[in-house]
Scaffold this motif. Structure first.
Motif, PDB file in Angstrom:
ATOM      1  N   LEU A 172       3.254-105.114 -13.242  1.00 52.86           N
ATOM      2  CA  LEU A 172       2.025-104.334 -13.295  1.00 52.86           C
ATOM      3  C   LEU A 172       0.913-105.207 -13.863  1.00 52.86           C
ATOM      4  N   SER A 173      -0.295-104.973 -13.390  1.00 49.82           N
ATOM      5  CA  SER A 173      -1.434-105.667 -13.992  1.00 49.82           C
ATOM      6  C   SER A 173      -1.559-105.201 -15.440  1.00 49.82           C
ATOM      7  N   PRO A 174      -2.178-105.990 -16.317  1.00 47.44           N
ATOM      8  CA  PRO A 174      -2.344-105.560 -17.708  1.00 47.44           C
ATOM      9  C   PRO A 174      -2.990-104.182 -17.826  1.00 47.44           C
ATOM     10  N   GLU A 175      -3.982-103.902 -16.969  1.00 43.85           N
ATOM     11  CA  GLU A 175      -4.652-102.603 -17.020  1.00 43.85           C
ATOM     12  C   GLU A 175      -3.695-101.465 -16.671  1.00 43.85           C
ATOM     13  N   ASP A 176      -2.932-101.631 -15.576  1.00 44.46           N
ATOM     14  CA  ASP A 176      -1.990-100.590 -15.172  1.00 44.46           C
ATOM     15  C   ASP A 176      -0.869-100.421 -16.184  1.00 44.46           C
ATOM     16  N   PHE A 177      -0.429-101.522 -16.774  1.00 44.25           N
ATOM     17  CA  PHE A 177       0.630-101.454 -17.782  1.00 44.25           C
ATOM     18  C   PHE A 177       0.146-100.689 -19.006  1.00 44.25           C
ATOM     19  N   PHE A 178      -1.069-100.989 -19.447  1.00 45.17           N
ATOM     20  CA  PHE A 178      -1.606-100.318 -20.626  1.00 45.17           C
ATOM     21  C   PHE A 178      -1.803 -98.828 -20.362  1.00 45.17           C
ATOM     22  N   GLU A 179      -2.222 -98.488 -19.139  1.00 50.12           N
ATOM     23  CA  GLU A 179      -2.392 -97.076 -18.802  1.00 50.12           C
ATOM     24  C   GLU A 179      -1.037 -96.367 -18.810  1.00 50.12           C
ATOM     25  N   LEU A 180      -0.011 -97.030 -18.282  1.00 48.86           N
ATOM     26  CA  LEU A 180       1.332 -96.453 -18.264  1.00 48.86           C
ATOM     27  C   LEU A 180       1.825 -96.163 -19.672  1.00 48.86           C
ATOM     28  N   THR A 181       1.727 -97.132 -20.547  1.00 47.75           N
ATOM     29  CA  THR A 181       2.261 -96.962 -21.902  1.00 47.75           C
ATOM     30  C   THR A 181       1.387 -96.033 -22.742  1.00 47.75           C
ATOM     31  N   SER A 182       0.095 -96.015 -22.491  1.00 47.43           N
ATOM     32  CA  SER A 182      -0.797 -95.155 -23.277  1.00 47.43           C
ATOM     33  C   SER A 182      -0.492 -93.676 -23.050  1.00 47.43           C
ATOM     34  N   ASN A 183      -0.069 -93.342 -21.840  1.00 46.02           N
ATOM     35  CA  ASN A 183       0.234 -91.947 -21.523  1.00 46.02           C
ATOM     36  C   ASN A 183       1.496 -91.445 -22.211  1.00 46.02           C
ATOM     37  N   ARG A 184       2.216 -92.342 -22.885  1.00 44.96           N
ATOM     38  CA  ARG A 184       3.459 -91.959 -23.549  1.00 44.96           C
ATOM     39  C   ARG A 184       3.245 -91.562 -25.004  1.00 44.96           C
ATOM     40  N   ALA A 185       2.091 -91.802 -25.537  1.00 46.19           N
ATOM     41  CA  ALA A 185       1.836 -91.555 -26.964  1.00 46.19           C
ATOM     42  C   ALA A 185       2.234 -90.129 -27.340  1.00 46.19           C
ATOM     43  N   GLY A 186       3.029 -90.006 -28.402  1.00 52.11           N
ATOM     44  CA  GLY A 186       3.430 -88.696 -28.886  1.00 52.11           C
ATOM     45  C   GLY A 186       4.697 -88.154 -28.266  1.00 52.11           C
ATOM     46  N   SER A 187       5.240 -88.842 -27.249  1.00 55.28           N
ATOM     47  CA  SER A 187       6.466 -88.385 -26.607  1.00 55.28           C
ATOM     48  C   SER A 187       7.686 -88.790 -27.434  1.00 55.28           C
ATOM     49  N   SER A 188       8.813 -88.141 -27.162  1.00 57.37           N
ATOM     50  CA  SER A 188      10.044 -88.489 -27.878  1.00 57.37           C
ATOM     51  C   SER A 188      10.616 -89.795 -27.357  1.00 57.37           C
ATOM     52  N   ASP A 189      11.429 -90.466 -28.178  1.00 61.52           N
ATOM     53  CA  ASP A 189      12.044 -91.747 -27.833  1.00 61.52           C
ATOM     54  C   ASP A 189      11.007 -92.813 -27.495  1.00 61.52           C
ATOM     55  N   ILE A 190       9.866 -92.730 -28.146  1.00 65.99           N
ATOM     56  CA  ILE A 190       8.785 -93.688 -27.949  1.00 65.99           C
ATOM     57  C   ILE A 190       8.432 -94.311 -29.296  1.00 65.99           C
ATOM     58  N   ILE A 191       8.293 -95.645 -29.313  1.00 69.90           N
ATOM     59  CA  ILE A 191       7.883 -96.321 -30.546  1.00 69.90           C
ATOM     60  C   ILE A 191       6.539 -97.007 -30.310  1.00 69.90           C
ATOM     61  N   GLU A 192       5.836 -97.208 -31.380  1.00 69.60           N
ATOM     62  CA  GLU A 192       4.540 -97.884 -31.307  1.00 69.60           C
ATOM     63  C   GLU A 192       4.730 -99.368 -31.596  1.00 69.60           C
ATOM     64  N   VAL A 193       4.243-100.198 -30.691  1.00 66.85           N
ATOM     65  CA  VAL A 193       4.311-101.654 -30.854  1.00 66.85           C
ATOM     66  C   VAL A 193       2.888-102.195 -30.854  1.00 66.85           C
ATOM     67  N   THR A 194       2.593-103.061 -31.811  1.00 68.78           N
ATOM     68  CA  THR A 194       1.251-103.626 -31.934  1.00 68.78           C
ATOM     69  C   THR A 194       1.240-105.078 -31.482  1.00 68.78           C
TER      70      THR A 194
END
Length: 252
Positions: free
Chosen positions: A103-125
């Motif tokens: 995925l392009s960086p933009e599409d990848f970031f959009e994919l992962t951003s939509n997961r915020a707050g979901s279960s089995d999801i961790i935040e990586v900086t």
């Protein structure tokens, strides 16, 4: 019949064609060293401009073992362009390599951003301070790169490994080539491409060193260029489609 040539053999061949002094080493004269340098530059152009199968190989990404960034792996220094990337989903003591989607960086970031707050999801900086949300309960499916140095994946399975593993990665990539300025060095090329390398270098030498372009050598170079286009692959009819970005790394 074409054969592989050492650097000194190609240098001697070109010097003979130009009616120059005979040499036993590329360092014997200023001109012989100049010819060897032209051969090296011509080889570099082949690597940069042609999709030559001899420059490709299977390799692995470099594991980081960083639990703060468990979804990160490093691109080896000698990798110039990734054709495709797979990861071993390994179940029940059997390997199971699955091709991952770039995925392009933009599409990848959009994919992962939509997961915020979901279960089995961790935040990586990221080192830049940008946050992303990565699944920690499944093998990776998507990947991207923000800096052409690290591969970032969308997930990893914390029940199996604390971070993504080098031994489970599989990459088919174009590998940067080393050209050594030594008499017995043989460029990493298939036999049928040596006439083209020699013809191109010879044409350049006539034009730049002798200041007298040779129409005969230019014709030979054009013939070899046309032939090389159809003879790049010995074991298949078509080149593989690219599955990832071209990093444009320079040969070492």
């Amino acid at each position: 019949m074409a054969r592989k040539l050492t650097l000194i053999e190609m240098t001697q061949n070109i010097l003979s064609a130009m009616d120059s002094d005979e040499v036993n080493s590329i360092t014997d004269t200023v001109e012989s060293l100049q010819v060897a340098e032209v051969i090296r530059e011509t080889y570099d152009e082949l690597f940069a401009n042609y999709d030559i199968p001899e420059f490709k190989a299977l390799t692995q990404l470099t594991g980081l073992g960083d639990t703060d960034k468990p979804n990160y792996m490093q691109i080896p220094e000698n990798v110039d362009k990734i054709e495709w990337l797979k990861y071993d989903y390994y179940t029940d003591s059997a390997t199971d390599y699955q091709k991952l989607t770039y995925l392009s960086p933009e599409d990848f970031f959009e994919l992962t951003s939509n997961r915020a707050g979901s279960s089995d999801i961790i935040e990586v900086t990221d080192d830049s301070g940008v946050r992303m949300w990565i699944a920690d309960n499944q093998n990776p499916q998507y990947w991207t790169t923000f800096d052409d140095e690290y591969i970032v994946f969308d997930s990893y399975d914390a029940d199996i490994d604390s971070t993504l593993q080098e031994t489970k990665s599989l990459v088919y990539a174009r590998i940067s080539q080393t050209f050594t300025m030594e008499d017995d060095f043989i460029p990493h090329l298939d036999t049928n491409l040596f006439p083209y390398l020699l013809a191109e270098a010879k044409s350049v030498c006539f034009a730049n060193l002798k200041q007298m372009p040779s129409s005969k050598e230019e014709q030979r170079s054009r013939r070899q260029r046309v032939r090389s286009q159809t003879d790049l692959w010995r074991a298949r009819q078509h080149e593989p489609k690219t599955g990832g970005p071209d990093y444009g790394r320079r040969r070492r």
